[in-house]
Design a protein around this motif. Structure first.
Motif, PDB file in Angstrom:
ATOM      1  N   UNK A  46      65.567  -5.048  78.411  1.00  0.00           N
ATOM      2  CA  UNK A  46      65.853  -4.641  77.029  1.00  0.00           C
ATOM      3  C   UNK A  46      64.677  -4.979  76.115  1.00  0.00           C
ATOM      4  N   UNK A  47      63.926  -6.010  76.491  1.00  0.00           N
ATOM      5  CA  UNK A  47      62.730  -6.359  75.714  1.00  0.00           C
ATOM      6  C   UNK A  47      61.659  -5.278  75.903  1.00  0.00           C
ATOM      7  N   UNK A  48      61.432  -4.901  77.161  1.00  0.00           N
ATOM      8  CA  UNK A  48      60.437  -3.847  77.433  1.00  0.00           C
ATOM      9  C   UNK A  48      60.863  -2.541  76.747  1.00  0.00           C
ATOM     10  N   UNK A  49      62.170  -2.251  76.812  1.00  0.00           N
ATOM     11  CA  UNK A  49      62.672  -1.025  76.176  1.00  0.00           C
ATOM     12  C   UNK A  49      62.340  -1.024  74.686  1.00  0.00           C
ATOM     13  N   UNK A  50      62.431  -2.204  74.055  1.00  0.00           N
ATOM     14  CA  UNK A  50      62.152  -2.293  72.618  1.00  0.00           C
ATOM     15  C   UNK A  50      60.656  -2.218  72.332  1.00  0.00           C
ATOM     16  N   UNK A  51      59.845  -2.584  73.326  1.00  0.00           N
ATOM     17  CA  UNK A  51      58.388  -2.645  73.128  1.00  0.00           C
ATOM     18  C   UNK A  51      57.719  -1.275  73.292  1.00  0.00           C
ATOM     19  N   UNK A  52      58.366  -0.377  74.023  1.00  0.00           N
ATOM     20  CA  UNK A  52      57.753   0.935  74.312  1.00  0.00           C
ATOM     21  C   UNK A  52      57.427   1.677  73.008  1.00  0.00           C
TER      22      UNK A  52
END
Ligand code: SF4
Length: 528
Positions: A46-52
């Protein structure tokens, strides 16, 4: 912050794999709830998803809730996967399915970071934490979304400062379907216990978010529908004691503002018992549980595994101190240590009886890559690669004896009568020390009452009527009803039922003896 916006749009499918059935996933509790299907929202993905990049559409699927469909794969330009060692086979299966749609698949997270070799089919390996490897992955997908000719390994050399982490994309997850909420304040631990891979993966100097990030995350978790409890997944909540003290006033303020809608729990070393000022703050912030890796009550064994810090206060005294601040101790226990003797199982049962800890995760020792234990056992030629075994460690005691001790301990520790008696102890001796929360409108709201009634109905029907430990259950239930301890009753039965059912499978050889074991790997929790 998030990655810079780019011109090209890529549709990114983030898939979290199913769990392998394990002690710590609580799947037997789910049918007693009002629709929980998974344990905790995966922080990393979910962190990576927010960083994209902002203009990249992202779809998140937790396969514990529903499986990714052909339509999902057809929608995507690339697939991202993350998970732990125990989900290795499920991750490789997601990769195989994505490849049937000719999609590039990237894997990140703790398992690939420790063992890149486990994932030969993936197109991109993201090794390490959020940082320059993530930017490079985004740049490559932007340039060319086709599968690279051969595997590309991207290693984070420059980690993104945690104070610059975006809020995880909780809005993409169905938070109501999770048993617990999760949040992370710090990463890393100053200790170097021999069996643990945290220091090798995340370092000895805990890195931190700011308290303001944490309260903003809590706001977002609430907005997105989390209820009940939120677990601080920090490797060690007091890895940086000053940081814990800095955070607590913000948590207390947040709880007052929102009406104490959430309970908190965390992992911390047992020497937290030496810090009453931290424990007092945690009580005020409504922490109700601390997971302590006690590992063993044997001082010789603690010394051998370099966990001397567990002895900074006598273990029983430490547990009693934590209980006196209203917090229940959950204990990690390891069997199969080099220092174990034939009577170790008996000593463990005596410890459980004396400590009155209800929930203990009793695992067989497993050597993880990137740990001092792995290096030592490799030197001693005592690592065994055999997926049919319960552990990859060549124990000092005969293998069958160690496994039998584990099964016997599981069977005995989680006998319904004994376990519910330990919960009875906590209800009488620990929970009364918790903060008395002011009554709020939220607590007496219809959705909250309906939730309680649904869980009561499920517990009475599935355990009290259909269950096979009805006598012990009703003895425990009637005492709670007479005393009006409904909240404690529901909370303890959710956990107790899981422990009883899981331990039965364990003592009859149907469950893994370690959260890390690959045995019985097909016995996954089904996606419903
Ligand atoms: S204290 Fe806990 S997190 Fe830290 S090294 Fe030891 S086992 Fe790992």
């Amino acid at each position: 912050m998030r990655a810079e916006s780019v011109e090209t749009v890529r549709h990114i499918l983030c898939v979290f794999p199913r769990y392998t059935s394990a002690f710590g996933t609580f799947e037997y509790a789910y049918p007693l709830t009002d629709g929980v299907q998974a344990f905790m929202p995966p922080q990393g993905l979910l962190l990576i998803a927010a960083y994209l990049p902002e203009n990249w559409p992202v779809r998140f699927i937790d396969e514990n809730i529903r499986a990714a469909t052909p339509e999902d794969f057809e929608w995507a330009d690339a697939v991202l996967v993350s998970g732990m060692h125990i989900q290795r086979h499920q991750m490789n299966d997601i990769c195989r399915r994505a490849h049937t749609f000719n999609l590039p698949v990237a894997i990140g997270g703790p398992s690939v970071s420790a063992c890149p070799d486990y994932y030969p089919s993936f197109d991109y390996l993201h090794v390490g934490e959020l940082g320059d490897a993530t930017d490079e992955l985004i740049a490559r997908l932007e340039r060319d979304p086709s599968r690279p000719e051969r595997q590309v390994v991207l290693k984070t050399a420059d980690r993104l400062d945690m104070t610059r982490f975006p809020l995880p994309a909780y809005e993409l997850a169905e938070l109501k379907r999770y048993f617990l909420g999760s949040i992370q304040y710090s990463s890393g631990c100053p200790y170097q216990c021999e069996f643990c891979d945290i220091t090798g993966l995340y370092g000895r100097n805990p890195r931190l978010k700011t308290p303001q990030q944490i309260t903003a995350e809590l706001d977002k978790l609430l907005e997105c529908g989390i209820r009940g409890s939120v677990y601080f997944v920090d490797d060690n909540f007091i890895g940086n004691r000053k940081a814990a003290l800095d955070l607590l006033p913000h948590l207390i303020e947040w709880q007052k503002k929102t009406g104490y809608v959430l309970r908190f729990s965390c992992e911390a070393t047992l020497n937290i018992a030496k810090r009453p000022e931290i424990l007092a703050g945690m009580r005020e912030a409504f922490f109700s549980t601390i997971f302590c890796g006690i590992e063993t009550p044997d001082p010789v064994a603690l010394k051998a595994m370099h966990k001397d810090h567990n002895m900074m206060v006598p273990i029983m005294e430490g547990i009693a101190t934590i209980n006196s601040f209203g917090m229940e101790v959950v204990s990690g226990i390891i069997l199969g240590l080099d220092t174990d003797k034939p009577e170790t199982g008996q000593h463990l049962m005596e410890f459980i009886e004396a400590s009155q800890i209800p929930l203990l995760t009793i695992n067989l020792l497993q050597a993880l890559p990137k740990t001092p234990l792995w290096d030592r056992l490799a030197r001693e030629n005592r690592l065994i690669e055999d997926e049919g075994r319960e552990s990859n460690v060549d124990f000092r005691l005969p293998y069958d004896q160690v496994v039998e001790t584990w099964r016997a301990c599981m069977g005995s520790a989680f006998e319904p009568g004994k376990l519910l008696q330990r919960y009875e102890y906590q209800i009488r001796n620990t929970y009364p020390n918790q903060l008395r929360r002011p009554r709020t409108r939220q607590q007496s709201s219809w959705p909250n009452i309906k939730l309680g009634l649904t869980m009561l109905r499920n517990i009475f029907w599935r355990v009290g009527v259909l269950g096979d430990y009805r006598i012990e259950f009703w003895k425990f239930a009637l005492r709670r009803l007479v005393r009006g301890e409904i909240e404690h009753f529901i909370a303890s039965m959710l956990v107790a039922h899981h422990l009883i059912m899981f331990a039965r499978g364990a003592s009859s050889g149907q469950q893994n003896a370690s959260n890390y074991s690959m045995r019985l790997r097909e016995a996954t929790v089904p996606a419903e």
